[in-house]
Each structure stands twice: as structure tokens, then as C-alpha cells.
Design an enzyme around this catalytic site. Structure first.
Site, short mmCIF file in Angstrom:
data_model
loop_
_atom_site.label_atom_id
_atom_site.label_comp_id
_atom_site.label_asym_id
_atom_site.label_seq_id
_atom_site.Cartn_x
_atom_site.Cartn_y
_atom_site.Cartn_z
N ARG B 241 34.30 -15.18 0.47
CA ARG B 241 32.88 -15.30 0.16
C ARG B 241 32.39 -13.92 -0.28
O ARG B 241 32.82 -12.89 0.28
CB ARG B 241 32.08 -15.73 1.40
CG ARG B 241 32.21 -17.20 1.76
CD ARG B 241 31.59 -18.14 0.71
NE ARG B 241 31.78 -19.55 1.04
CZ ARG B 241 32.83 -20.28 0.66
NH1 ARG B 241 33.80 -19.73 -0.06
NH2 ARG B 241 32.90 -21.56 0.98
N GLU B 270 25.93 -16.03 -5.98
CA GLU B 270 26.38 -17.02 -6.97
C GLU B 270 25.24 -17.96 -7.33
O GLU B 270 24.45 -18.31 -6.46
CB GLU B 270 27.55 -17.84 -6.39
CG GLU B 270 28.78 -17.00 -6.19
CD GLU B 270 29.95 -17.75 -5.57
OE1 GLU B 270 29.90 -18.99 -5.53
OE2 GLU B 270 30.90 -17.10 -5.12
N HIS B 288 34.37 -18.66 -8.86
CA HIS B 288 34.59 -19.40 -7.61
C HIS B 288 35.45 -20.63 -7.87
O HIS B 288 35.08 -21.76 -7.53
CB HIS B 288 33.25 -19.80 -6.98
CG HIS B 288 33.37 -20.07 -5.49
ND1 HIS B 288 32.38 -19.82 -4.58
CD2 HIS B 288 34.41 -20.56 -4.76
CE1 HIS B 288 32.77 -20.16 -3.36
NE2 HIS B 288 34.02 -20.60 -3.45
#
Lengths: 324, 324
Positions: B241, B270, B288
Site C-alpha cells: 500500500r 490513488e 496497482h
């Protein structure tokens, strides 16, 4: 008064990258001739030093032709800075009793890493994503990027299971790939399944990785017919020599989508790239850099010094490629 | 005449990629509510269905806040399509006795492959070379491309040795890297050296790979101080993350050349990327997509169906993340 005998001269062709990186260190130890530092044409440079040249040290892209060999009557040793020796006229060397040696396993692991890196990059679209992201093509919408494929479980056919091929196999085995290979002969002490022909290998593979030597037998071994068997989802990685693949047919298959993608570190007409591939995101191109790491360069420097010393002292060499 | 009782509703938030890929199959098996298909604001949509929502199925970037949880009195189950559950208010779920489950090890190998791919790409400059080659910057002169570094022999510190971290370790071990790790607690049955803190780990690492959960304890765990210890040649890969790294400080260290490079699949805000990194060839960015393969998607579909079925039939779930 005695004259000091002139040290045997070593003609450097290319020059290899390692020579440029370690030129000072090299020059303190050996009597090198550096044709690229004069304005003479190569054949004239060679003629004017022909009596004293005992050895050649050459890069992977510097041809050692019958003509060059013929103009050097004292030549006894050709040392390549590469694993491949397809640029050296081995028949002529054999006929003249000239010893040929290569880089051995100096950078086998680096080339294997490059093969694995290219494979993951193509299959997981890393370079493509990086390009799109940096061109600001990501809105958080998944549709911007297609689903990729899982590496694990894929059947990987390795073409040529020498040191490099074995390192590739170890790496991909750890990623859950199913490895098999083809090679001139079945390797003893290797448990990966062997296929006697490229046709048998490709019909049992989702991915082909080329890591064999370029010889008359392997020239254009991977052609359109082989690629059509590999199929629309199939991926080819080449870290060996461009001409093992029929590049014209490879380009055609990629442009038409008849194979799924390619990771290419080597090309048939280096330094020329097939420009038709520049617009394809499923193709990743690197400039014959499989071996080009600082560590490989240092290790090659040591290897070259050791072998030139051995040659000059008439001691056994490492990595002779012609079995006299 | 009997009325057929309404099937318990499952609120889909995101929606997760797997939901879009398998929407037809999913919809034949469960009663899903799809807020993105209406023009209602989310809170209004949720209010109007609040009495019937027994479960939530959410993507990694869809917050399941205390407010959402509070507006759903019948909510008993939250299933994440991701491994990480930092977007779910776990404290509130625990208080209400709501079960939370994640994707388990569905795509651990895919994420590990992405980590290895990003690592090789950054260290061996694959995306950078691909870009330069396609921009026609190769004349055969080696000077166009700097020497890269060898992967083998590098000390790789893995931050978080769960399923993903273990798969990364296996892969890099096969490439000759020297693995060690940090984690909340030392793992039994693992032979890689353990460091109790990120400071100890980084001072014994050339490369850091982040594969831990984002929690209050790991938030901004990797900051400027840690990066300065990693140093000018050091490389960071993050597939976990974004917020585990202080992104502002990461950008600063990369721009100033205080660390050597980075491969990033995740970001702190994000879908926003730090645009300062777009011009850096030693930084590879992917959106991602560690888990986004066809195979992982299929396997996640099966996992989600199995767990929703188990929930609806009051059977034991896989992958509960809150220990009730």
C-alpha cells in the site's frame, strides 16, 4: 647492448565494453593495439602491425573474418568478450590451429536475469503500464489496462540449456513455471523434460526462451511455422542472438497478432532494430544488454586478464570453444 | 399464496474488477446491489436499501467507513476483493460483530511476480531501455546506456513476510539474492534472518521490498531517515500500500538522487501518481496491478462465491481477518 623484446601484441576489435571500462588497468598489463584510435582504415591498420599480432580480443559485434585471420600470420589466439562466438570464423581458426575462447559463464546469471525480467515485463505489461502511467493515462478506471496473464503454471520451453538456460530454468521454476527444453543433445543430470526438436518443444510450450548459440544449425530455427504453433497467446524471449529467429517473420507475426508478445535483447542486424515493433506495447526491446552490469564487467575483466596471461605464458586456458 | 422471501442483498462497492469481469455469473448466484448503476448519491442509495443489506463486497479502494456501517443495521459480513483491508473500519466491524474476510492468498504469487518484475526492471533498466530504443536512441554505442547492476548477491530486505513476502523470497533466492525480513513477529519455520525493526533491516539491505499490511503501525514506516540509510544505490519496491512509505519524502529522495531507484505499483493517493517521478527513468510505475491477471481474477471469483455461499448458509468462512 641487449634490446628488450617487444611484448606480443593483442589486437582489440570493437572495442568490447569491458575494454573501455577498464582500459587503464588493461593497458598497464598488456600490449594492446587499438585500431579505433587511429584514422587508418582497419585493414591498413592490421597490415601495418601484422607481424607482431599474436592474439585478438574482440567484442560480440566485431567480425573476425577469414580475411583478418589470413592477414595475421602470427595469430594464435582469439578471445571473445561474449559467450557467443558466431562472429568468429571458427573453421578458419581450426584450420590454422588458432585457439578460440569465450567469456565462459562470466555473465550467465545476468543474462538469465534479463530473460526473466523481459518475460515478466511482457506478460505482466510492466513497460507498457509504466509508459501509459507516465503519459498520464490512468484515471483509476481498470478499463484503461487489460488483464494480464499469470506467470506461474505457464509451460516454458528453453531453446539451449547451457549455463544461461539452466539459470533461466532455476528462476522460472521458482515462479511455478513448467520447464522443458531442446538442445543438440539431451543433458545428463537434468530432470527437465527434453524435446529433440524445436517443433516438439514449441507444441508443448506457452512461452519460448532462446538461449542457445547461433550456428548454421540454429540460424532462423524459429520461423513463422514455429511461431504459428506457439500461437496468439504465446510469448518469445530472445537473449541469445537475433538471427536464431527469422526476424522478418517475427515482426510479421507480432504485427498481425499471430503471437502474443516478445521480449528481445538481440536483433538480427544490430544495431538496427525492426522499427515496425516500436509502436507495439506487447513488445519490449533492450539493446543487447543482457550481460551489461558493473559486476559482470569486473568479472569479465578478471577473466580476460587470466586468459591473456595464460596464453602469453603457454598455460592452459579457460573456456576454449574449439576442441582441438 | 406464499410470498418468496427476498434473498439477502449484498452491496457491491467499487465495484471490484472481478465483479465487472464476472458480473453475469455473479448475478445469477447472488442478489447484488449495484449503486454505480443508479444516478443516486451513494449515501441515498444505501439508505434506501438499508433494511435488506446483509453483506458488502468491496474493492481495495472503496472505503467501508463507520458511517456506511452505521447506516446498515443488518450488516453482518464485509468481504474485500483485496488482500489489504486498510480501507475497512475494522474497529467498527469488531464492535458490531461484523465478520471481515479478504482475498486470502488468491493472488499472492501474481503480486510476488510483479514485485520481482519491478525489481529487475528498475535494476536492469528494462523499461528505460525500451523507451530509449523505441525513441530510436541506440546507435550501437554503449555510452548511450549506463552499466546496470547485477541482481544476484544483493541483500534484499522484505518488509512483511506473509504469503506474498514468502513468494518474493523464494523467487529472489533462486536469483542469488541474500534475503532477510522484518515483520511484527519472527516467523516460525522460516530460515531467512529476521530483523526486529525497519531500521535494522534497512541497514542490512541494498534493496527493500514492501509487502506488509497498511496499519497504524506501518503507516509512513518507510520515511526519509530509512531511505537515507538505504542510500544512493538502494532500490525500493512497493507492491503493498502506498502509505506505508512517506510518498512526499520518497519523491524528494528520488528527485535528489538520495536513493537509486524505485518500482512502485501502489501510491499514497490513488489514483493520483506523484508526477515529479514521470521524468525519472530509474522509477517504474504500474497502476496497482500486482494482482490483475486473468488467472487471479478467475480464482478470486471462485473464492468470493465460496465465501458468500458460506456466509449465506452460516458455514465457516475462509480468510477471516478479524479474530472474533
Amino acid at each position: 647492448m641487449n634490446t628488450i623484446p617487444l611484448a606480443p601484441a593483442i589486437l582489440v576489435l570493437g572495442p568490447p565494453l569491458v575494454f573501455k571500462a577498464y582500459e587503464t588497468e588493461f593497458s598497464e598489463r598488456f600490449n594492446f593495439l587499438k585500431p579505433w584510435k587511429t584514422s587508418d582504415p582497419l585493414h591498413q591498420f592490421i597490415s601495418s602491425h601484422s607481424a607482431n599480432v599474436k592474439a585478438i580480443f574482440c567484442s560480440a559485434v566485431s567480425p573476425v573474418t577469414a580475411e583478418i585471420i589470413g592477414s595475421l600470420p602470427e595469430l594464435r589466439f582469439v578471445l571473445a568478450s561474449s559467450t557467443g562466438v558466431n562472429h568468429i570464423d571458427l573453421g578458419e581458426c581450426r584450420r590454422r590451429g588458432i585457439v578460440v575462447a569465450n567469456a565462459g559463464s562470466t555473465f550467465s546469471e545476468d543474462v538469465a536475469d534479463m530473460a526473466v525480467g523481459l518475460l515478466i515485463d511482457v506478460v505482466r505489461r510492466i513497460s507498457a503500464s509504466n509508459r501509459l502511467v507516465k503519459a498520464r493515462v490512468w484515471s483509476g478506471r481498470e478499463e484503461d489496462y487489460p488483464l494480464t496473464r499469470k506467470i506461474g503454471g505457464k509451460r516454458v520451453g528453453i531453446v539451449g540449456l547451457g549455463q544461461i538456460g539452466l539459470h533461466i530454468a532455476t528462476r522460472l521454476n521458482a515462479m511455478g513455471c513448467i520447464i522443458s527444453y531442446t538442445s543438440r543433445t539431451m543433458k545428463p543430470h537434468v530432470t527437465y523434460p527434453f524435446h529433440p526438436t524445436i517443433q516438439k518443444l514449441v507444441s508443448n510450450s506457452d512461452i519460448l526462451i532462446v538461449s542457445c548459440a547461433l550456428t548454421d544449425q540454429t540460424y532462423h530455427m524459429i520461423d513463422r511455422e514455429v511461431m504459428l504453433v506457439l500461437g496468439k497467446e504465446g510469448v518469445i524471449v530472445n537473449v541469445a542472438r537475433g538471427a536464431i529467429i527469422n526476424e522478418k517473420e517475427l515482426v510479421e507475426c507480432l504485427v498481425k497478432g499471430e503471437i502474443g508478445g516478445a521480449g528481445l535483447d538481440v536483433f538480427e542486424h544490430e544495431p538496427k532494430f525492426p522499427e515496425e515493433l516500436f509502436r507495439l506495447d506487447n513488445v519490449v526491446l533492450t539493446p543487447h544488454h543482457g550481460a551489461v552490469t558493473e559486476e559482470a564487467c569486473r568479472s569479465l575483466y578478471d577473466h580476460v586478464c587470466k586468459n591473456l596471461d595464460a596464453f602469453l605464458l603457454n598455460k592452459p586456458l579457460e573456456c576454449e570453444v574449439i576442441d582441438m
